[in-house]
Design a protein around this motif. Structure first.
Motif, PDB file in Angstrom:
ATOM      1  N   VAL A  21      -1.441  -1.388  -4.028  1.00 23.32           N
ATOM      2  CA  VAL A  21      -2.646  -0.590  -3.825  1.00 23.32           C
ATOM      3  C   VAL A  21      -2.235   0.869  -3.671  1.00 23.32           C
ATOM      4  O   VAL A  21      -1.409   1.202  -2.814  1.00 23.32           O
ATOM      5  CB  VAL A  21      -3.433  -1.046  -2.582  1.00 23.32           C
ATOM      6  N   TRP A  72      -4.239  -1.652  -7.830  1.00 24.30           N
ATOM      7  CA  TRP A  72      -5.572  -1.168  -7.470  1.00 24.30           C
ATOM      8  C   TRP A  72      -5.456   0.247  -6.891  1.00 24.30           C
ATOM      9  O   TRP A  72      -4.353   0.674  -6.536  1.00 24.30           O
ATOM     10  CB  TRP A  72      -6.210  -2.090  -6.428  1.00 24.30           C
ATOM     11  N   ARG A  96      -6.922   0.640   6.212  1.00 20.16           N
ATOM     12  CA  ARG A  96      -8.063  -0.291   6.142  1.00 20.16           C
ATOM     13  C   ARG A  96      -7.828  -1.393   5.124  1.00 20.16           C
ATOM     14  O   ARG A  96      -8.256  -2.524   5.317  1.00 20.16           O
ATOM     15  CB  ARG A  96      -9.335   0.485   5.806  1.00 20.16           C
ATOM     16  N   THR A  97      -7.153  -1.093   4.025  1.00 16.14           N
ATOM     17  CA  THR A  97      -6.852  -2.132   3.050  1.00 16.14           C
ATOM     18  C   THR A  97      -5.879  -3.149   3.627  1.00 16.14           C
ATOM     19  O   THR A  97      -6.065  -4.367   3.476  1.00 16.14           O
ATOM     20  CB  THR A  97      -6.278  -1.522   1.761  1.00 16.14           C
ATOM     21  N   ALA A 143     -11.352  -3.411  -2.204  1.00 16.26           N
ATOM     22  CA  ALA A 143      -9.990  -3.506  -2.722  1.00 16.26           C
ATOM     23  C   ALA A 143      -9.279  -4.743  -2.182  1.00 16.26           C
ATOM     24  O   ALA A 143      -8.656  -5.497  -2.943  1.00 16.26           O
ATOM     25  CB  ALA A 143      -9.209  -2.241  -2.369  1.00 16.26           C
ATOM     26  N   ALA A 144      -9.375  -4.961  -0.872  1.00 11.89           N
ATOM     27  CA  ALA A 144      -8.693  -6.111  -0.264  1.00 11.89           C
ATOM     28  C   ALA A 144      -9.215  -7.426  -0.832  1.00 11.89           C
ATOM     29  O   ALA A 144      -8.449  -8.348  -1.143  1.00 11.89           O
ATOM     30  CB  ALA A 144      -8.857  -6.071   1.249  1.00 11.89           C
ATOM     31  N   MET A 165       0.844  -1.191   0.000  1.00  8.99           N
ATOM     32  CA  MET A 165       0.000   0.000   0.000  1.00  8.99           C
ATOM     33  C   MET A 165       0.879   1.242   0.000  1.00  8.99           C
ATOM     34  O   MET A 165       1.762   1.366   0.840  1.00  8.99           O
ATOM     35  CB  MET A 165      -0.898   0.022   1.249  1.00  8.99           C
ATOM     36  N   PRO A 170     -11.772   0.122   0.981  1.00  3.99           N
ATOM     37  CA  PRO A 170     -10.760  -0.887   1.237  1.00  3.99           C
ATOM     38  C   PRO A 170     -11.279  -2.324   1.334  1.00  3.99           C
ATOM     39  O   PRO A 170     -10.549  -3.262   0.996  1.00  3.99           O
ATOM     40  CB  PRO A 170     -10.151  -0.430   2.569  1.00  3.99           C
ATOM     41  N   VAL A 208      -7.670   3.182  -4.262  1.00  8.40           N
ATOM     42  CA  VAL A 208      -8.779   3.336  -3.325  1.00  8.40           C
ATOM     43  C   VAL A 208      -8.677   4.675  -2.603  1.00  8.40           C
ATOM     44  O   VAL A 208      -7.588   5.229  -2.432  1.00  8.40           O
ATOM     45  CB  VAL A 208      -8.770   2.154  -2.320  1.00  8.40           C
ATOM     46  N   ALA A 216      -3.106   4.433  -2.465  1.00 10.00           N
ATOM     47  CA  ALA A 216      -3.994   5.052  -1.474  1.00 10.00           C
ATOM     48  C   ALA A 216      -3.378   6.356  -0.979  1.00 10.00           C
ATOM     49  O   ALA A 216      -3.350   6.628   0.215  1.00 10.00           O
ATOM     50  CB  ALA A 216      -4.229   4.088  -0.315  1.00 10.00           C
TER      51      ALA A 216
END
Length: 392
Positions: A94, A258, A10-11, A290-291, A1, A287, A260, A96
């Motif tokens: 990810v 990804w 949160r992801t 996404a997760a 991330m 998230p 988010v 973010a």
């Protein structure tokens, strides 16, 4: 991330909750442990809270915090995030990185000109409130109103300067946003609309009409843009507002990447348009999708957006996404203490709802939007009728 705010945290936690046992790294540009942002414009400014760190056991979850790492480039062919401190390899990535505030042109480096986005920003502003300086706030949006509220509570003289003809001009229709102007006067805040800033100098803000305003401090709240400059040349497709163009699974245009939260937009079948949502709830909800999809899932992200603001003694909430042609249905006296506005599509479907100190309307309206319910306009306009009982 990449990004250690709400969306990134949160992801990362979501990946562990879904059973991922591999390495998880969370890169953050700030040196502070990950923290929540809403208290920055409220409790932290006023000194009623000492911090807003997330209550997450990163070590126990095996989430590696790489703080003070500034991402400067993405090289998908090499599967590497380039940081100022060195490269960070990834298998799945990810994005973010959130959003960054827009600075007022010509004020970079000037003393006592502040933005409000980070913990350090809030820390720099606390002495302004403690010393009760005269404050000029540039921008009557959500952040401007929240900071003006805190500054008045601290005893500061506050002037808010807004280039548009009303507060919240970019967020709400004119007939609704205009109602909020009276809140400033009631709170003892001087509101100047249709006023552009010509220049800022130490101790003074000069408007385009030549008016000079005494300014012991200047707080700029004129919007935010996705923090995506570091993605230039990466192949990650960006939109007109520099946001990452994610699909409805929050995938980017680059494989195994990804996006988010505030840095990304996504297509909404619910609203028939692409949404770029710069609000806490989006960073909280996205998230989970996404997760799940990082781990091979195929979940669609299409929420009912939600936002709240505490300003001038009022709790303001908004849910949904109404279009310009949607019909406004007003509930309650707009000059009273509590009222709401519902927006209905041509078929009666509830598309958006603004609630001022009517939290029940918001909760019920959000549920109605989630199930795509239509409302009877006459019953919806009666504030004595529970909104759920206006559903057809």
């Amino acid at each position: 991330m990449v990004g250690a705010g709400m969306a990134g945290v949160r992801t990362a936690v979501g990946l562990r909750e879904r059973g991922w046992r591999g390495r998880i790294s969370l890169l953050g540009a700030e040196t502070h442990r990950p923290y929540d942002r809403p208290p920055l414009s409220k409790a932290l400014l006023l000194g009623t809270a000492d911090g807003s760190a997330f209550d997450v056991d990163f070590e126990g979850l095996g989430i590696e915090l790489l703080l003070g790492r500034h991402a400067v480039a993405l090289r998908p062919a090499e599967r590497v995030v380039v940081t100022a401190e060195g490269p960070e390899p990834y298998d799945r990535l990810v994005l973010a990185t959130g959003a960054e505030p827009v600075a007022l042109p010509g004020t970079e480096g000037l003393p006592d000109v502040h933005l409000l986005r980070t913990l350090d920003d809030a820390a720099a502003l606390r002495p302004v409130l403690e010393q009760r300086r005269d404050v000029v706030v540039v921008g009557a949006g959500w952040i401007g109103a929240e900071f003006a509220t805190a500054a008045r509570e601290a005893g500061c003289a506050v002037t808010v300067v807004e280039a548009a003809d009303r507060p919240l001009a970019g967020a709400l229709p004119a007939e609704v946003a205009a109602r909020t102007a009276a809140w400033y006067e009631e709170a003892g805040v001087r509101l100047l609309t249709g006023a552009a800033v010509a220049s800022v100098a130490p101790g003074e803000v000069v408007l385009a009409d030549g008016t000079g305003l005494t300014a012991g401090a200047v707080v700029v709240g004129i919007g935010a843009r996705p923090a995506t400059g570091w993605l230039a040349g990466s192949g990650v497709e960006l939109g007109p507002d520099r946001e990452v163009l994610a699909d409805d699974r929050l995938r980017t245009s680059v494989p195994d990447v990804w996006a988010v939260g505030d840095c990304a937009s996504f297509p909404s079948a619910r609203y028939g348009t692409r949404l770029l949502v710069h609000h806490w709830d989006n960073a909280m909800q996205g998230p989970a999708t996404a997760a799940a999809n990082v781990l091979g899932g195929d979940e669609v992200y299409d929420p009912v957006p939600y936002f709240w603001s505490e300003q001038f003694g009022r709790f303001v909430q908004y849910a949904g996404h109404h279009a310009p042609g949607d019909a406004a249905v007003h509930r309650g006296d707009p000059d009273g203490a509590a009222w709401s506005v519902c927006w209905l599509r041509a078929d009666g479907t509830l598309s958006g709802l603004l609630a001022v100190d009517r939290p029940r309307d918001l909760v019920q309206g959000r549920r109605l939007m989630e199930r795509g319910a239509a409302l009877d306009p006459e019953r919806a306009a009666d504030p004595s009728v529970q909104l759920k009982n206006a559903a057809l």
